[in-house]
Design a protein around this motif. Structure first.
Motif, mmCIF file in Angstrom:
data_model
loop_
_atom_site.group_PDB
_atom_site.id
_atom_site.type_symbol
_atom_site.label_atom_id
_atom_site.label_comp_id
_atom_site.label_asym_id
_atom_site.label_seq_id
_atom_site.Cartn_x
_atom_site.Cartn_y
_atom_site.Cartn_z
ATOM 1 N N LEU A 199 -34.483 2.431 63.958
ATOM 2 C CA LEU A 199 -34.636 3.777 63.406
ATOM 3 C C LEU A 199 -33.288 4.472 63.226
ATOM 4 C CD1 LEU A 199 -37.780 5.083 65.334
ATOM 5 C CD2 LEU A 199 -37.646 4.368 62.941
ATOM 6 N N ILE A 200 -32.408 4.321 64.204
ATOM 7 C CA ILE A 200 -31.088 4.948 64.117
ATOM 8 C C ILE A 200 -30.293 4.358 62.963
ATOM 9 C CG2 ILE A 200 -28.884 5.247 65.305
ATOM 10 C CD1 ILE A 200 -30.579 5.184 67.954
ATOM 11 N N ASP A 201 -30.292 3.030 62.863
ATOM 12 C CA ASP A 201 -29.548 2.401 61.781
ATOM 13 C C ASP A 201 -30.138 2.750 60.418
ATOM 14 O OD1 ASP A 201 -27.827 1.335 63.583
ATOM 15 O OD2 ASP A 201 -28.422 -0.742 63.308
ATOM 16 N N ALA A 202 -31.461 2.822 60.356
ATOM 17 C CA ALA A 202 -32.094 3.196 59.090
ATOM 18 C C ALA A 202 -31.694 4.605 58.685
ATOM 19 C CB ALA A 202 -33.617 3.090 59.222
ATOM 20 N N ALA A 203 -31.691 5.520 59.630
ATOM 21 C CA ALA A 203 -31.316 6.902 59.334
ATOM 22 C C ALA A 203 -29.863 6.998 58.898
ATOM 23 C CB ALA A 203 -31.545 7.782 60.568
ATOM 24 N N GLY A 204 -29.003 6.151 59.467
ATOM 25 C CA GLY A 204 -27.589 6.194 59.128
ATOM 26 C C GLY A 204 -27.260 5.417 57.874
#
Length: 218
Positions: A199-204
């Motif tokens: 989720l963090i990588d997707a958001a970034g």
């Protein structure tokens, strides 16, 4: 102990070499980039399986328990913490330290189609949690104890991001790796780490490809 130590060292060191290959492959297009991602997935799967099946005695790891409702709590909570609270300071940390930012890695990713970036987010999140939290931290904890395992896994997590992103982002990801490893030591839920990482990588990444920005955990 020798087998466990070998697997742990491979888990925390080899991704840096693959990242160097991935940087050059990414410059060649989506095909080369995806081959590097596939190599990372194969490495993570092989080392995780070996850590469960090939190590004798108390050093052996056990497969992660199935996810439950607490997985969602920890995973979503960790993702929210990074995306809305500490992500900004981590993104600005390289500039604060006078180091290079995330531009070098983003320049490579900008040349890839969005679907290739999406594959990297999913596969990278799963593979890195298997390598650094499950195998690396897990085995080194059994060998050297939790404090030493925490330091080695966190440092090597940052080191693995140096070839693609540069020195500044490597420091930021070492900090984020320390937070992830600390949380994993508390809750022991690998699935929660994987969920949060993706989720963090997707958001970034998916938000910032083509713009000035970068990922927070990868």
């Amino acid at each position: 102990m020798a087998t466990a130590l070998l697997l742990a060292v491979l888990a925390v060191i080899l991704p840096a070499a693959l990242a160097g290959l991935g940087r050059r492959a990414g410059s060649a297009g989506a095909g080369g980039h995806l081959r590097a991602v596939a190599a990372l997935a194969a490495l993570a799967t092989g080392l995780a399986t070996a850590s469960v099946l090939l190590i004798p005695g108390d050093m052996r790891l056990s497969w992660p328990a199935p996810p439950d409702w607490l997985t969602l709590v920890w995973g979503l909570g960790t993702a929210g913490l990074f995306i809305w609270v500490i992500g900004g300071p981590l993104m600005r940390l390289p500039e604060t330290l006078g180091l290079s930012g995330f531009e070098r890695g983003m320049a490579i990713l900008e040349r890839l189609p969005r679907w290739a970036v999406a594959v990297s987010v999913l596969v990278g999140g799963v593979a890195e949690e298997l390598l650094y939290r499950f195998v690396g931290f897990g085995l080194l904890t059994n060998i050297w104890g939790e404090p030493a395992a925490f330091l080695v896994a966190s440092f090597c997590f940052g080191l693995a991001h140096w070839p693609l992103w540069g020195a500044g982002p490597a420091v930021s990801t070492a900090v984020s790796g320390a937070i992830f490893t600390g949380l994993y030591a508390v809750h022991g839920d690998l699935w929660a780490c994987i969920l949060a990482h993706v989720l963090i990588d997707a958001a970034g990444l998916l938000r910032n490809v083509g713009k000035a920005g970068a990922t927070l955990a990868d």
